[in-house]
Design a protein around this motif. Structure first.
Motif, PDB file in Angstrom:
ATOM      1  N   ARG A  46      45.866  43.681  61.375  1.00 61.52           N
ATOM      2  CA  ARG A  46      46.339  44.561  60.293  1.00 61.52           C
ATOM      3  C   ARG A  46      45.162  45.210  59.586  1.00 61.52           C
ATOM      4  NH1 ARG A  46      49.888  40.321  59.682  1.00 61.52           N
ATOM      5  NH2 ARG A  46      48.673  39.409  58.005  1.00 61.52           N
ATOM      6  N   LEU A  47      44.133  44.425  59.283  1.00 63.51           N
ATOM      7  CA  LEU A  47      42.950  44.959  58.614  1.00 63.51           C
ATOM      8  C   LEU A  47      42.232  45.963  59.514  1.00 63.51           C
ATOM      9  CD1 LEU A  47      40.937  45.008  56.282  1.00 63.51           C
ATOM     10  CD2 LEU A  47      39.841  42.994  57.281  1.00 63.51           C
ATOM     11  N   HIS A  48      42.051  45.616  60.770  1.00 62.22           N
ATOM     12  CA  HIS A  48      41.376  46.507  61.716  1.00 62.22           C
ATOM     13  C   HIS A  48      42.110  47.840  61.838  1.00 62.22           C
ATOM     14  CE1 HIS A  48      40.628  48.083  65.828  1.00 62.22           C
ATOM     15  NE2 HIS A  48      39.387  47.894  65.441  1.00 62.22           N
ATOM     16  N   ARG A  49      43.422  47.777  61.971  1.00 60.32           N
ATOM     17  CA  ARG A  49      44.225  48.990  62.111  1.00 60.32           C
ATOM     18  C   ARG A  49      44.107  49.877  60.871  1.00 60.32           C
ATOM     19  NH1 ARG A  49      48.723  46.882  64.611  1.00 60.32           N
ATOM     20  NH2 ARG A  49      49.160  45.892  62.639  1.00 60.32           N
ATOM     21  N   ALA A  50      44.152  49.272  59.681  1.00 62.18           N
ATOM     22  CA  ALA A  50      44.042  50.040  58.440  1.00 62.18           C
ATOM     23  C   ALA A  50      42.657  50.672  58.300  1.00 62.18           C
ATOM     24  CB  ALA A  50      44.345  49.143  57.241  1.00 62.18           C
ATOM     25  N   LEU A  51      41.606  49.927  58.659  1.00 62.12           N
ATOM     26  CA  LEU A  51      40.246  50.479  58.592  1.00 62.12           C
ATOM     27  C   LEU A  51      40.080  51.641  59.571  1.00 62.12           C
ATOM     28  CD1 LEU A  51      38.182  47.167  58.367  1.00 62.12           C
ATOM     29  CD2 LEU A  51      38.374  48.914  56.575  1.00 62.12           C
TER      30      LEU A  51
END
Length: 161
Positions: free
Chosen positions: A132-137
């Motif tokens: 989730r964090l990777h996708r948002a970044l």
């Protein structure tokens, strides 16, 4: 009875440990012996994975790590330190890195949102949380500059207070 059985058990244990140590510490066969006895077959050569293709991307590490506070009950309960790198279209590294302050602002906002939604609580390195964090970044980076292909999370560490 136990007095007669104990020396036998100790002897067997010592013998087993000696054999195990001999097998573990046996020197590797010489190169000549290996080629004669272990010549690769066509099946082994075919099973070897192909070498990875070279990417046509440049990579640029963000100059400083990101420090993200994790707030619980109005207090800083932990600090998360993250190191990021960018995958960029070839030849566009300088152009993209000139926008680093804007990118850092965007990334920090994403990380703060992630922290405030509980993303750094518990098993924060689980595949789901990190994805989730990777996708948002990555989405934030591509919005800022289409030359950015991906955001790579190089380091992540949480220090609880």
């Amino acid at each position: 009875m136990l007095g007669k059985l104990l020396p036998v058990l100790l002897a067997l244990g010592g013998l087993g440990a000696g054999i195990g140590a001999g097998v573990a510490l046996k020197p590797a066969p010489a190169e000549e012996e290996m080629t004669e006895t272990c010549a690769p077959t066509e099946d082994v050569a075919a099973a070897t994975p192909p070498e990875p293709e070279e990417t046509d991307s440049d990579f640029a590490k963000m100059t400083n790590d990101f420090l993200v506070p994790v707030i619980r009950e109005g207090r800083v309960a932990a600090m998360v330190v993250m190191g990021l790198s960018l995958e960029i279209e070839p030849g566009k590294s300088d152009e993209v890195m000139n926008r680093e302050p804007k990118l850092r602002d965007r990334f920090l906002r994403v990380m703060l949102d992630h922290a405030n939604s509980g993303g750094f609580d518990g098993a924060f390195t689980s595949n789901g949380a990190i994805e989730r964090l990777h996708r948002a970044l990555a989405e934030s980076a591509r919005t800022a500059d289409p030359a950015i292909r991906d955001v790579l999370i190089l380091d992540i560490n949480r220090q609880d207070s």
